[in-house]
Design a protein around this motif. Structure first.
Motif, PDB file in Angstrom:
ATOM      1  N   PHE A  83      -2.918  12.421   4.948  1.00  0.00           N
ATOM      2  CA  PHE A  83      -3.051  11.711   3.684  1.00  0.00           C
ATOM      3  C   PHE A  83      -4.526  11.507   3.360  1.00  0.00           C
ATOM      4  O   PHE A  83      -5.360  11.355   4.259  1.00  0.00           O
ATOM      5  N   SER A  84      -4.815  11.458   2.066  1.00  0.00           N
ATOM      6  CA  SER A  84      -6.170  11.100   1.636  1.00  0.00           C
ATOM      7  C   SER A  84      -6.310   9.583   1.676  1.00  0.00           C
ATOM      8  O   SER A  84      -5.325   8.847   1.774  1.00  0.00           O
ATOM      9  N   ALA A  85      -7.539   9.104   1.567  1.00  0.00           N
ATOM     10  CA  ALA A  85      -7.784   7.658   1.568  1.00  0.00           C
ATOM     11  C   ALA A  85      -7.085   6.997   0.382  1.00  0.00           C
ATOM     12  O   ALA A  85      -6.535   5.896   0.498  1.00  0.00           O
ATOM     13  N   ARG A  86      -7.077   7.671  -0.772  1.00  0.00           N
ATOM     14  CA  ARG A  86      -6.422   7.109  -1.962  1.00  0.00           C
ATOM     15  C   ARG A  86      -4.918   6.989  -1.738  1.00  0.00           C
ATOM     16  O   ARG A  86      -4.295   6.015  -2.174  1.00  0.00           O
ATOM     17  N   GLU A  87      -4.322   7.945  -1.073  1.00  0.00           N
ATOM     18  CA  GLU A  87      -2.883   7.888  -0.797  1.00  0.00           C
ATOM     19  C   GLU A  87      -2.554   6.787   0.206  1.00  0.00           C
ATOM     20  O   GLU A  87      -1.532   6.104   0.080  1.00  0.00           O
ATOM     21  N   LEU A  88      -3.425   6.591   1.197  1.00  0.00           N
ATOM     22  CA  LEU A  88      -3.212   5.487   2.137  1.00  0.00           C
ATOM     23  C   LEU A  88      -3.312   4.144   1.425  1.00  0.00           C
ATOM     24  O   LEU A  88      -2.567   3.208   1.736  1.00  0.00           O
ATOM     25  N   ASN A  89      -4.226   4.044   0.464  1.00  0.00           N
ATOM     26  CA  ASN A  89      -4.341   2.810  -0.315  1.00  0.00           C
ATOM     27  C   ASN A  89      -3.070   2.538  -1.114  1.00  0.00           C
ATOM     28  O   ASN A  89      -2.706   1.381  -1.353  1.00  0.00           O
ATOM     29  N   PHE A  90      -2.405   3.600  -1.536  1.00  0.00           N
ATOM     30  CA  PHE A  90      -1.158   3.439  -2.280  1.00  0.00           C
ATOM     31  C   PHE A  90      -0.012   3.020  -1.356  1.00  0.00           C
ATOM     32  O   PHE A  90       0.808   2.171  -1.704  1.00  0.00           O
ATOM     33  N   ILE A  91       0.035   3.604  -0.154  1.00  0.00           N
ATOM     34  CA  ILE A  91       1.159   3.364   0.765  1.00  0.00           C
ATOM     35  C   ILE A  91       1.102   1.955   1.352  1.00  0.00           C
ATOM     36  O   ILE A  91       2.105   1.251   1.416  1.00  0.00           O
ATOM     37  N   PHE A  92      -0.095   1.538   1.786  1.00  0.00           N
ATOM     38  CA  PHE A  92      -0.247   0.250   2.464  1.00  0.00           C
ATOM     39  C   PHE A  92      -1.066  -0.717   1.620  1.00  0.00           C
ATOM     40  O   PHE A  92      -1.891  -0.297   0.807  1.00  0.00           O
ATOM     41  N   THR A  93      -0.851  -2.004   1.850  1.00  0.00           N
ATOM     42  CA  THR A  93      -1.747  -3.006   1.275  1.00  0.00           C
ATOM     43  C   THR A  93      -3.019  -3.043   2.117  1.00  0.00           C
ATOM     44  O   THR A  93      -3.068  -2.495   3.226  1.00  0.00           O
ATOM     45  N   SER A  94      -4.044  -3.711   1.609  1.00  0.00           N
ATOM     46  CA  SER A  94      -5.321  -3.763   2.333  1.00  0.00           C
ATOM     47  C   SER A  94      -5.160  -4.462   3.683  1.00  0.00           C
ATOM     48  O   SER A  94      -5.754  -4.058   4.681  1.00  0.00           O
ATOM     49  N   GLN A  95      -4.309  -5.530   3.740  1.00  0.00           N
ATOM     50  CA  GLN A  95      -4.104  -6.240   5.003  1.00  0.00           C
ATOM     51  C   GLN A  95      -3.380  -5.348   6.017  1.00  0.00           C
ATOM     52  O   GLN A  95      -3.718  -5.325   7.196  1.00  0.00           O
ATOM     53  N   GLU A  96      -2.386  -4.596   5.531  1.00  0.00           N
ATOM     54  CA  GLU A  96      -1.639  -3.711   6.427  1.00  0.00           C
ATOM     55  C   GLU A  96      -2.528  -2.592   6.948  1.00  0.00           C
ATOM     56  O   GLU A  96      -2.450  -2.215   8.118  1.00  0.00           O
ATOM     57  N   ARG A  97      -3.377  -2.063   6.071  1.00  0.00           N
ATOM     58  CA  ARG A  97      -4.277  -0.986   6.488  1.00  0.00           C
ATOM     59  C   ARG A  97      -5.262  -1.488   7.525  1.00  0.00           C
ATOM     60  O   ARG A  97      -5.572  -0.800   8.500  1.00  0.00           O
ATOM     61  N   ALA A  98      -5.755  -2.708   7.338  1.00  0.00           N
ATOM     62  CA  ALA A  98      -6.682  -3.292   8.318  1.00  0.00           C
ATOM     63  C   ALA A  98      -5.984  -3.499   9.660  1.00  0.00           C
ATOM     64  O   ALA A  98      -6.565  -3.261  10.716  1.00  0.00           O
ATOM     65  N   ALA A  99      -4.711  -3.929   9.612  1.00  0.00           N
ATOM     66  CA  ALA A  99      -3.953  -4.117  10.852  1.00  0.00           C
ATOM     67  C   ALA A  99      -3.744  -2.792  11.574  1.00  0.00           C
ATOM     68  O   ALA A  99      -3.806  -2.714  12.805  1.00  0.00           O
ATOM     69  N   LEU A 100      -3.519  -1.742  10.808  1.00  0.00           N
ATOM     70  CA  LEU A 100      -3.354  -0.414  11.415  1.00  0.00           C
ATOM     71  C   LEU A 100      -4.637   0.031  12.102  1.00  0.00           C
ATOM     72  O   LEU A 100      -4.614   0.592  13.200  1.00  0.00           O
ATOM     73  N   MET A 101      -5.759  -0.192  11.433  1.00  0.00           N
ATOM     74  CA  MET A 101      -7.039   0.226  11.995  1.00  0.00           C
ATOM     75  C   MET A 101      -7.368  -0.528  13.284  1.00  0.00           C
ATOM     76  O   MET A 101      -8.039  -0.012  14.159  1.00  0.00           O
ATOM     77  N   ARG A 102      -6.892  -1.774  13.402  1.00  0.00           N
ATOM     78  CA  ARG A 102      -7.189  -2.571  14.593  1.00  0.00           C
ATOM     79  C   ARG A 102      -6.220  -2.290  15.739  1.00  0.00           C
ATOM     80  O   ARG A 102      -6.513  -2.594  16.881  1.00  0.00           O
ATOM     81  N   SER A 103      -5.048  -1.727  15.397  1.00  0.00           N
ATOM     82  CA  SER A 103      -4.021  -1.528  16.424  1.00  0.00           C
ATOM     83  C   SER A 103      -4.333  -0.307  17.281  1.00  0.00           C
ATOM     84  O   SER A 103      -5.271   0.443  17.029  1.00  0.00           O
ATOM     85  N   ASP A 104      -3.497  -0.107  18.295  1.00  0.00           N
ATOM     86  CA  ASP A 104      -3.680   1.044  19.175  1.00  0.00           C
ATOM     87  C   ASP A 104      -3.385   2.348  18.442  1.00  0.00           C
ATOM     88  O   ASP A 104      -3.879   3.396  18.818  1.00  0.00           O
ATOM     89  N   HIS A 105      -2.544   2.281  17.406  1.00  0.00           N
ATOM     90  CA  HIS A 105      -2.159   3.487  16.681  1.00  0.00           C
ATOM     91  C   HIS A 105      -2.843   3.512  15.321  1.00  0.00           C
ATOM     92  O   HIS A 105      -2.205   3.510  14.284  1.00  0.00           O
ATOM     93  N   HIS A 106      -4.161   3.481  15.317  1.00  0.00           N
ATOM     94  CA  HIS A 106      -4.883   3.449  14.055  1.00  0.00           C
ATOM     95  C   HIS A 106      -4.906   4.845  13.425  1.00  0.00           C
ATOM     96  O   HIS A 106      -4.655   5.844  14.082  1.00  0.00           O
ATOM     97  N   CYS A 107      -5.215   4.865  12.126  1.00  0.00           N
ATOM     98  CA  CYS A 107      -5.299   6.138  11.422  1.00  0.00           C
ATOM     99  C   CYS A 107      -6.496   6.934  11.934  1.00  0.00           C
ATOM    100  O   CYS A 107      -7.579   6.392  12.135  1.00  0.00           O
ATOM    101  N   ILE A 108      -6.288   8.206  12.154  1.00  0.00           N
ATOM    102  CA  ILE A 108      -7.361   9.083  12.640  1.00  0.00           C
ATOM    103  C   ILE A 108      -7.549  10.217  11.650  1.00  0.00           C
ATOM    104  O   ILE A 108      -6.614  10.619  10.960  1.00  0.00           O
ATOM    105  N   ARG A 109      -8.765  10.705  11.578  1.00  0.00           N
ATOM    106  CA  ARG A 109      -9.044  11.814  10.662  1.00  0.00           C
ATOM    107  C   ARG A 109      -8.433  13.094  11.221  1.00  0.00           C
ATOM    108  O   ARG A 109      -8.522  13.388  12.403  1.00  0.00           O
ATOM    109  N   SER A 110      -7.814  13.866  10.323  1.00  0.00           N
ATOM    110  CA  SER A 110      -7.149  15.099  10.747  1.00  0.00           C
ATOM    111  C   SER A 110      -8.188  16.136  11.170  1.00  0.00           C
ATOM    112  O   SER A 110      -9.141  16.400  10.445  1.00  0.00           O
ATOM    113  N   PRO A 111      -8.011  16.779  12.342  1.00  0.00           N
ATOM    114  CA  PRO A 111      -8.979  17.781  12.785  1.00  0.00           C
ATOM    115  C   PRO A 111      -8.846  19.098  12.048  1.00  0.00           C
ATOM    116  O   PRO A 111      -9.768  19.889  12.000  1.00  0.00           O
TER     117      PRO A 111
END
Length: 667
Positions: A290-318
């Motif tokens: 997903f692009s950053a804009r699509e992630l912004n659509f899927i999750f709220t800012s609080q949810e996205r921040a929680a994902l980034m802090r968790s063990d399963h955070h979003c990673i850039r596709s290689p």
């Protein structure tokens, strides 16, 4: 460049690479590498020799005995660089494509090889099957497994001596390729525009083993048929059953293509999906990109921040698709993340949506006008689920549909509406409502409760009063599905809102006035009709703004106005901003690259007009004749290369002139 003894004439739907192969073989060269060395052609790049401005095109069309129609057919086989919108594309068979969709290495059909020429469809990345023979294209030699080297092929034999005609038969369904070939024959630009938008949208789930299947889905979607789009989305949802449709449809909902976005909005809104209670171990949701804009659509800012802090955070596709130039992110356990967050809405059952003949989303402000209440009330009704609606995180924001408003109005009634429509006093109304249990809607524990009654619970007397006052709340206000606000029209047209008003004055956009029920004798608020908006979008695809021309050509906006528009050299449409046809933009691009003017020379070369006048008097600089087709009335136009050479010679000879002038002064 040496002359040839054999000049190939193109066969129907033959590719440029095939023409090159036949030219090399017909002139006695074993490989194109030897052919390029003898003719001094640069064939290192696979794409550039296929362009109409290439030395290969000049060579093959240079024979003096070619008839005009033969030369025209030969030239039309090559790819024409064109300015399409804001970027440079290549035109193939009358259709403009971004260069990124062309293959950068050879892929060929063994059946075409046996016939002696290659069909043009093999040059596209999105085509993997020959439309004529139904065989999948070869990109690697079946014997040595090396990529096919097009410059070293000898009569379609690999350098390892394997004859590609003898490749194992690998048949596939050619329906997709036939649709592509037919659309190319029909010069259907809209089909390919929708196809590329679909490919861009499904790239988030692309894997080597599923690429052909996804491309086939994209080709089906490109037909512009809404039921087909719904069917393809059902197939995609079937592969990822526990993934919420918000994530599944995000690339489609945010697509710049209005057709794709409109279909996705309807599918997203009308589908029913129950919350899963488990996550399949073999689910591949973590591979989606997903692009950053699509992630912004899927999750709220609080949810996205929680994902980034968790063990399963979003990673850039290689791995990145070559046609996509933005960062892509992957979110492991995406399905689990979605059904654990509270803001994601789920239904009580699973039911695929049925395409409607007419569907249009409307903002909660428009819904408030229809139900004769406030936008705050609409937000509260949507938050409790009494009125179906979604927050789209796009300019439309919190949205519902006319069908949902009708369904709510048939089942429920607000107490404030009962009081307003019945005309009863509070005491009388309290007596009629006595014993009825309303639905109390509160946003917080101590907030004022919004009272909602079910119509079937109302007394016969009260229902007759309501029905007599307004037989149909929806019909009274008009169908908001048939018109949109000026702001929404500006967003879809990608223009300034002041341009929308100018388009209305020109008659391109039609306007209707809708009067709110609360205000009597109101002339109403103007809205753009949906039908005229679609026509305006079609009009907009043929025009570019001056700012877009500047971005594509590098020509300054002031120069575009003074040199091309005010002189009438290129026609324009003056709205709040000025718009130019795509053909006019091509003329500006070509003229700006090939020619210059006296003012431009003076400012860019930092030379006074006196020096330029001297060069004109000496005959070292010649303006275009008045009858020259590229001459601009009232402007001195010079060929850029000639002017650059004249000024370079002037600067080079300047020390000699100064030396001679100094010596003559001493004498």
């Amino acid at each position: 460049m040496s002359k040839l003894i054999f000049y190939p004439l193109p066969k129907p739907r033959e590719s440029v690479i095939s023409l090159l192969f036949r030219c090399g073989t017909g002139n006695g060269f074993q490989t194109l590498r030897i052919f390029s060395a003898w003719t001094h052609l640069n064939l290192r790049n696979f794409i550039n020799p296929q362009r109409k401005d290439s030395s290969v095109c000049n060579l093959l069309s240079s024979h003096s005995l070619l008839e005009p129609d033969e030369r025209a057919a030969l030239l039309n086989s090559f790819h024409q660089p064109v300015l399409y919108g804001m970027s440079t594309h290549v035109e193939i068979a009358g259709v403009a494509f971004p260069q990124a969709v062309l293959r950068d290495r050879l892929a060929l059909c063994p059946g075409c090889v046996r016939d002696g020429f290659l069909d043009r469809l093999h040059v596209f990345r999105f085509s993997d099957t020959c439309p004529v023979h139904g065989e999948q294209y070869l990109e690697h030699c079946p014997q040595c497994r090396e990529p096919i080297d097009w410059l070293r092929l000898h009569d379609y034999h690999c350098p390892c001596t394997f004859d590609l005609r003898q490749a194992p038969l690998n048949l596939s369904n050619k329906r997709t390729s036939e649709l592509l070939s037919r659309a190319l024959d029909e010069r259907n630009q809209g089909f390919f525009q929708l196809l590329l938008a679909s490919i861009q949208a499904v790239r988030f789930g692309r894997a080597p083993e599923s690429c052909s299947q996804l491309i086939a889905s994209c080709v089906n979607i490109a037909t512009g048929n809404k039921p087909t789009f719904f069917l393809e989305m059902e197939k995609l949802q079937g592969q990822l059953p526990s993934l919420h449709r918000r994530a599944l449809l995000a690339p489609f909902l945010l697509s710049p293509d209005p057709t794709l976005s409109r279909f996705a909005q309807e599918y997203f809104y009308n589908a029913c999906q129950s919350k899963p209670y488990s996550h399949a171990a073999d689910c591949r949701c973590g591979e989606l990109r997903f692009s950053a804009r699509e992630l912004n659509f899927i999750f709220t800012s609080q949810e996205r921040a929680a994902l980034m802090r968790s063990d399963h955070h979003c990673i850039r596709s290689p791995h990145q698709d070559p046609t996509v130039r933005q960062r892509a992110y992957q979110c492991p356990d995406l399905c689990r993340s979605l059904y654990t967050f509270p803001h994601i809405q789920w239904e009580s059952m699973d039911e695929p949506p049925v395409p409607q003949l007419e569907f249009e989303l409307m903002s909660h402000q428009n819904a408030a006008e229809i139900l004769q209440t406030t936008p705050q009330t609409i937000r509260r009704l949507i938050s409790t689920g009494l009125l179906k609606g979604f927050k789209f995180n796009t300019p439309i924001g919190l949205a519902t549909s006319l069908e949902s408003i009708k369904a709510f109005n048939d089942k429920y009634v607000l107490r404030e509406e009962i009081a307003r429509r019945s005309g009863l006093t509070n005491n009388k109304l309290r007596k009629l409502l006595y014993g009825l249990v309303p639905i109390v809607v509160r946003t917080t524990l101590y907030a004022h409760g919004l009272l909602v009654y079910q119509r079937k619970h109302l007394s016969e007397e009260l229902r007759s009063l309501l029905d007599r006052q307004a037989a149909s709340i929806i019909k009274a206000t008009g169908d908001f599905g048939d018109h949109v606000t000026f702001g929404e029209a500006a967003r879809q047209l990608n223009v300034d809102i002041k341009d929308v008003k100018a388009l209305r004055n020109l008659g391109i956009l039609k306007v209707v006035f809708v009067a709110p029920k609360q205000i009597r004798h109101s002339t109403g608020r103007p809205y753009c009709t949906t039908k005229s908006l679609r026509e305006a979008i079609a009009w907009r695809t043929g025009y570019v703004s001056v700012q877009e021309v500047k971005a594509a050509t590098g020509c300054d906006t002031h120069l575009i106005h003074t040199q091309f528009l005010k002189t009438g050299f290129v026609p324009s449409v003056p709205l709040h901003n000025t718009y130019i046809t795509v053909d006019g933009a091509k003329i500006i691009d070509r003229h700006f690259k090939k020619y210059t003017t006296l003012t431009q020379l003076s400012s860019t070369k930092h030379i006074s007009t006196t020096v330029i006048s001297e060069l004109l008097e000496l005959g070292k600089l010649q303006p275009l004749a008045a009858d020259h087709p590229d001459n601009i009335s009232g402007v001195a136009v010079f060929e850029r290369q000639e002017a650059d050479d004249a000024i370079a010679n002037y600067i080079r000879e300047r020390p000699v002139r100064l030396y001679r002038s100094y010596n003559s002064g001493i004498r």
